[in-house]
Motif scaffolding. Structure first.
Motif, PDB file in Angstrom:
ATOM      1  N   GLY A  56      40.016   0.041  28.893  1.00 27.17           N
ATOM      2  CA  GLY A  56      41.422  -0.358  29.008  1.00 27.17           C
ATOM      3  C   GLY A  56      41.732  -0.953  30.374  1.00 27.17           C
ATOM      4  O   GLY A  56      42.433  -1.965  30.473  1.00 27.17           O
ATOM      5  N   ARG A  57      41.183  -0.326  31.418  1.00 24.46           N
ATOM      6  CA  ARG A  57      41.397  -0.876  32.766  1.00 24.46           C
ATOM      7  C   ARG A  57      40.754  -2.247  32.908  1.00 24.46           C
ATOM      8  O   ARG A  57      41.330  -3.149  33.522  1.00 24.46           O
ATOM      9  CB  ARG A  57      40.828   0.081  33.818  1.00 24.46           C
ATOM     10  CG  ARG A  57      41.770   1.200  34.138  1.00 24.46           C
ATOM     11  CD  ARG A  57      41.283   1.977  35.347  1.00 24.46           C
ATOM     12  NE  ARG A  57      41.170   3.354  34.939  1.00 24.46           N
ATOM     13  CZ  ARG A  57      40.105   4.126  35.049  1.00 24.46           C
ATOM     14  NH1 ARG A  57      39.026   3.668  35.627  1.00 24.46           N
ATOM     15  NH2 ARG A  57      40.104   5.359  34.621  1.00 24.46           N
ATOM     16  N   VAL A  59      40.201  -4.444  30.503  1.00 25.66           N
ATOM     17  CA  VAL A  59      41.004  -5.402  29.746  1.00 25.66           C
ATOM     18  C   VAL A  59      42.266  -5.750  30.526  1.00 25.66           C
ATOM     19  O   VAL A  59      42.640  -6.923  30.641  1.00 25.66           O
ATOM     20  CB  VAL A  59      41.349  -4.841  28.346  1.00 25.66           C
ATOM     21  CG1 VAL A  59      42.410  -5.686  27.664  1.00 25.66           C
ATOM     22  CG2 VAL A  59      40.096  -4.770  27.496  1.00 25.66           C
ATOM     23  N   LYS A  60      42.919  -4.728  31.079  1.00 24.52           N
ATOM     24  CA  LYS A  60      44.145  -4.969  31.854  1.00 24.52           C
ATOM     25  C   LYS A  60      43.847  -5.878  33.034  1.00 24.52           C
ATOM     26  O   LYS A  60      44.603  -6.811  33.327  1.00 24.52           O
ATOM     27  CB  LYS A  60      44.716  -3.642  32.342  1.00 24.52           C
ATOM     28  CG  LYS A  60      45.984  -3.801  33.143  1.00 24.52           C
ATOM     29  CD  LYS A  60      46.516  -2.465  33.624  1.00 24.52           C
ATOM     30  CE  LYS A  60      47.743  -2.662  34.492  1.00 24.52           C
ATOM     31  NZ  LYS A  60      48.238  -1.401  35.024  1.00 24.52           N
ATOM     32  N   SER A  61      42.728  -5.628  33.715  1.00 23.11           N
ATOM     33  CA  SER A  61      42.347  -6.455  34.856  1.00 23.11           C
ATOM     34  C   SER A  61      42.114  -7.904  34.430  1.00 23.11           C
ATOM     35  O   SER A  61      42.554  -8.841  35.092  1.00 23.11           O
ATOM     36  CB  SER A  61      41.083  -5.879  35.491  1.00 23.11           C
ATOM     37  OG  SER A  61      40.564  -6.742  36.457  1.00 23.11           O
ATOM     38  N   VAL A  63      43.341  -9.459  31.780  1.00 22.39           N
ATOM     39  CA  VAL A  63      44.612 -10.073  31.383  1.00 22.39           C
ATOM     40  C   VAL A  63      45.419 -10.441  32.623  1.00 22.39           C
ATOM     41  O   VAL A  63      45.985 -11.536  32.711  1.00 22.39           O
ATOM     42  CB  VAL A  63      45.410  -9.139  30.451  1.00 22.39           C
ATOM     43  CG1 VAL A  63      46.831  -9.628  30.257  1.00 22.39           C
ATOM     44  CG2 VAL A  63      44.704  -9.014  29.114  1.00 22.39           C
ATOM     45  N   THR A  64      45.462  -9.528  33.590  1.00 24.99           N
ATOM     46  CA  THR A  64      46.191  -9.809  34.830  1.00 24.99           C
ATOM     47  C   THR A  64      45.621 -11.026  35.534  1.00 24.99           C
ATOM     48  O   THR A  64      46.366 -11.898  36.002  1.00 24.99           O
ATOM     49  CB  THR A  64      46.139  -8.580  35.769  1.00 24.99           C
ATOM     50  OG1 THR A  64      46.688  -7.459  35.079  1.00 24.99           O
ATOM     51  CG2 THR A  64      46.915  -8.825  37.043  1.00 24.99           C
ATOM     52  N   GLU A  65      44.294 -11.103  35.577  1.00 20.30           N
ATOM     53  CA  GLU A  65      43.649 -12.256  36.219  1.00 20.30           C
ATOM     54  C   GLU A  65      43.980 -13.543  35.479  1.00 20.30           C
ATOM     55  O   GLU A  65      44.275 -14.575  36.103  1.00 20.30           O
ATOM     56  CB  GLU A  65      42.136 -12.045  36.245  1.00 20.30           C
ATOM     57  CG  GLU A  65      41.393 -13.144  36.962  1.00 20.30           C
ATOM     58  CD  GLU A  65      39.897 -12.902  36.972  1.00 20.30           C
ATOM     59  OE1 GLU A  65      39.159 -13.898  37.052  1.00 20.30           O
ATOM     60  OE2 GLU A  65      39.480 -11.737  36.913  1.00 20.30           O
TER      61      GLU A  65
END
Length: 86
Positions: A56-57, A59-61, A63-65
């Motif tokens: 999850g982290r 994926v979040k990273s 997406v943020t990038e």
């Protein structure tokens, strides 16, 4: 997300789901006592939880990038001078 990205995500979800189901069936049919099996399942669940949090982290990273790159490209486009024909 592109069509290819969706396909890859589906395959990854199927592989992960298959691994969970296979591990569960393996534990259920293993020649162990009920207490040992519950302990093993508890350990497996804890490891799966940790891996899911890491995923999850990640994926979040990602997406943020991607969002930051998109913002940067939009700013870059907006800063270019527009030349119009007379």
């Amino acid at each position: 997300m592109s069509t290819e990205g969706r396909r890859i995500a589906k395959v990854a979800a199927l592989v992960a789901g298959g691994a969970v189901v296979g591990a569960g069936l393996g534990l259920l049919f293993a020649p162990q006592s009920g207490a040992e099996t519950r302990r093993t399942i508890g350990r497996y669940a804890k490891r799966a939880q940790i891996q899911a949090m890491r995923f999850g982290r990640a994926v979040k990273s990602g997406v943020t990038e991607a969002v930051e790159r998109g913002k940067h490209l939009i700013q870059k486009r907006d800063q270019k001078p527009v030349v119009e024909a007379a």
